[in-house]
Design an enzyme around this catalytic site. Structure first.
Site, short mmCIF file in Angstrom:
data_model
loop_
_atom_site.label_atom_id
_atom_site.label_comp_id
_atom_site.label_asym_id
_atom_site.label_seq_id
_atom_site.Cartn_x
_atom_site.Cartn_y
_atom_site.Cartn_z
N GLU A 216 7.29 43.93 -3.39
CA GLU A 216 6.89 44.29 -4.76
C GLU A 216 5.60 45.07 -4.62
O GLU A 216 4.58 44.52 -4.24
CB GLU A 216 6.70 43.03 -5.61
CG GLU A 216 7.95 42.18 -5.78
CD GLU A 216 9.00 42.83 -6.66
OE1 GLU A 216 8.72 43.87 -7.28
OE2 GLU A 216 10.12 42.29 -6.72
N CYS B 123 -0.22 45.17 -11.41
CA CYS B 123 0.76 46.17 -10.96
C CYS B 123 1.57 46.74 -12.10
O CYS B 123 1.93 47.91 -12.09
CB CYS B 123 1.68 45.54 -9.93
SG CYS B 123 2.50 44.05 -10.55
#
Ligand code: NAD
Length: 505
Positions: free
Chosen positions: A228, A262
């Site tokens: 990720e 993020c």
């Protein structure tokens, strides 16, 4: 040793060992030895272990306090986002895992005398490597799905924020759970690389650059790698959007944890017809954000410190580049305070264009640019013009905004709201393009921590037919068997053949 400092005050918070490859190997060996017993436990027992751990986390104020101290984020985010997320993740994944890991049966058409059962086995030892921005959410919480699947886990948290992981590891043991099933090893990149060299699968959250190195090494070793990585999430405001709500959502999603998230809003596109009004609503909200050193006990404020000094340099470089190319600073633009704390004012740029670094490279700090567009098709093209694809938001009339969202190249897209999908842990979340490989959350995020064995058995009542079918896959080849196969192929696959066999009515 690694010395951990408060990003808000500069104070020394503690020291953790900078483990070398040999120490990491010892932890992996212990995890490997513990794996068969953990895997042999019924799923319900593994769920209970996670529930016991979760209950202790909820009852331990040291968890959010440590998180606030080492990350510099507000207590509201430490507790109201990270601890809440861990609890919801354990609840939802425990529930989903019954379905995800249940045996399935596949019934073949050709070999109709057989049935195939899909049996899921854990992979063994999973190495979790985490970033500094979410010390629970992207570190210990990443162990939940592999543990439920029957793997043991060795977590290497970021060297910038390793303390919360150690507290959580202590609570795992205090909850009466087997110590070698979930371990924390501290260290820098070399310790992470040593882990990648030894484990049976990797769950990595962090930068694209490190993700590439880890995925390459996993490729060499042929072990699964879930990654990720970075984001450059667009926030699009169409004509007809509720601008008040859009401005509120843009302020939160741009500056949550000082932009070090993020899936945060990294770039805003506003239709020219509503752009002035949007900026009038957005900028005062940003200017009013209360920024200060966080109070571990939970004093009221909105923005804390920047956790990692390098992010301030990125923000300053991107502002200088954008201003040199014609952007204007609407609010913010400078470091705050002269002490050792890492503070940068929440900053909004207007007049952004795609030749500016701030529109193309991840910022990961308290800076967001606003760019105007004239046609929705132009906004779609701009939003998709990125090497990343983690998250996106569209504000506008519901039907139109949803149609727009469905055409975005992104792991998740949210209509008339922000970031909520991260809490929809029933749904798989995985980045497109350089934003990642594999999934967190959902059935997909559970099954990836297993390998499948397809076990085929004969249906007891069909033994005579089975013996006949077996002749087609055995020596000596018999032309009569081939003739039967040929007829069967025509019957099964050739369009119109069955109709030709039927006598005309
Ligand atoms: P980073 O890549 O610098 O470090 C992450 C982790 O990798 C750290 O624990 C580090 O010690 C370790 N590491 C470094 N080199 C290694 C190597 N060669 N082998 C193995 N491990 C190694 O990332 P960061 O600066 O800590 O985190 C910020 C980045 O994380 C941002 O790009 C952000 O977008 C991303 N992020 C992504 C998500 C997501 O869900 N997609 C969530 C949070 C953060």
């Amino acid at each position: 040793m690694i010395r951990v400092h408060s990003p808000a005050t500069g104070e020394l918070l503690g020291e953790v060992p900078d483990l070398d490859a040999a120490a990491v190997a010892e932890a992996v060996a212990r995890a490997r030895a513990a794996a068969p017993e953990w895997a042999s436990r019924p799923l319900g027992e593994r769920v209970e272990a996670l529930f016991r751990w979760r209950d202790l986390v909820l009852d331990t104020p040291l968890v959010p306090e440590t998180l606030v101290r080492e990350s510099g984020k507000p207590r509201h985010e430490a507790e109201g986002i990270e601890v809440l997320y861990l609890c919801e993740l354990i609840r939802a994944m425990a529930r989903l895992s019954r379905r995800a890991f249940a045996e399935e049966t596949r019934n073949p058409l050709l070999f109709l005398t057989k049935k195939t059962r899909l049996v899921r086995h854990p992979l063994g030892v999973v190495g979790v490597i985490g970033p500094w921005n979410f010390p629970i959410l992207n570190n210990a919480a990443e162990a939940v799905a592999p543990l439920l699947a029957g793997n043991t886990v060795v977590l290497k948290p970021s060297e910038i924020t390793p303390l919360t992981s150690r507290v959580l590891n202590d609570l795992w043991v205090k909850a009466g759970n087997p110590p070698d099933v979930f371990q924390v090893v501290t260290g820098r990149g070399a310790a992470g690389a040593a882990l990648v060299d030894l484990v049976d699968a990797v769950m990595f959250t962090g930068s694209v650059a490190t993700g590439r190195k880890i995925a390459a090494r996993c490729g060499e070793r042929l072990v699964p790698c879930v990654a990720e990585l970075g984001g450059k999430s667009p926030f699009v405001v169409l004509p007809g959007a509720n601008l008040e709500r859009a401005a509120e959502a843009a302020a939160w999603s741009s500056f949550i944890h000082s932009g070090q998230v993020c899936v945060r809003t990294e770039r805003i596109y506003v239709h020219a017809s509503v752009a002035d009004r949007f900026e009038q609503l957005f900028v005062p909200r940003v200017a009013a954000l209360r920024q200060s050193a966080p109070d571990p006990a939970g004093g009221a404020h909105d923005l804390g410190a920047v956790t990692f000094a390098r992010q301030i340099e990125v923000v300053e470089r991107q502002i200088a580049d954008a201003v040199a190319k014609g952007a204007r600073v609407l609010v913010g633009g400078a470091r705050r305070g002269s002490g050792p704390g890492l503070f940068f004012e929440p900053t909004v740029l207007s007049g952004a264009t795609h030749d500016m670094e701030v529109m193309r490279e991840e910022t990961f700090g308290p800076l967001v640019p606003v760019m105007r567009f004239r046609e929705n098709a132009e906004a779609l093209q701009l939003a998709n013009d990125t090497h990343l694809g983690l998250n996106a938001t569209v504000f506008g009339p519901p039907g139109e905004a949803e149609a727009f969202a469905r055409r975005l190249h992104s792991g998740q897209a949210i209509v008339n709201d922000v970031l909520v999908t991260y809490f929809v842990v029933e749904s798989p979340l995985g980045g497109w393009r350089a934003s990642g490989l594999g999934f967190r959350h959902g059935i997909e995020g559970l099954r990836q921590w297993t390998r499948v064995e397809a076990v085929t058995v004969r249906r007891p009542l069909l033994a005579p037919v089975d013996r006949f079918l077996a002749k087609s896959l055995a020596f000596p080849y018999d032309p009569r068997v081939l003739a039967v196969l040929r007829a069967a192929m025509r019957l099964l696959y050739r369009r119109g053949f069955a109709a030709k066999l039927r006598p005309p009515s």
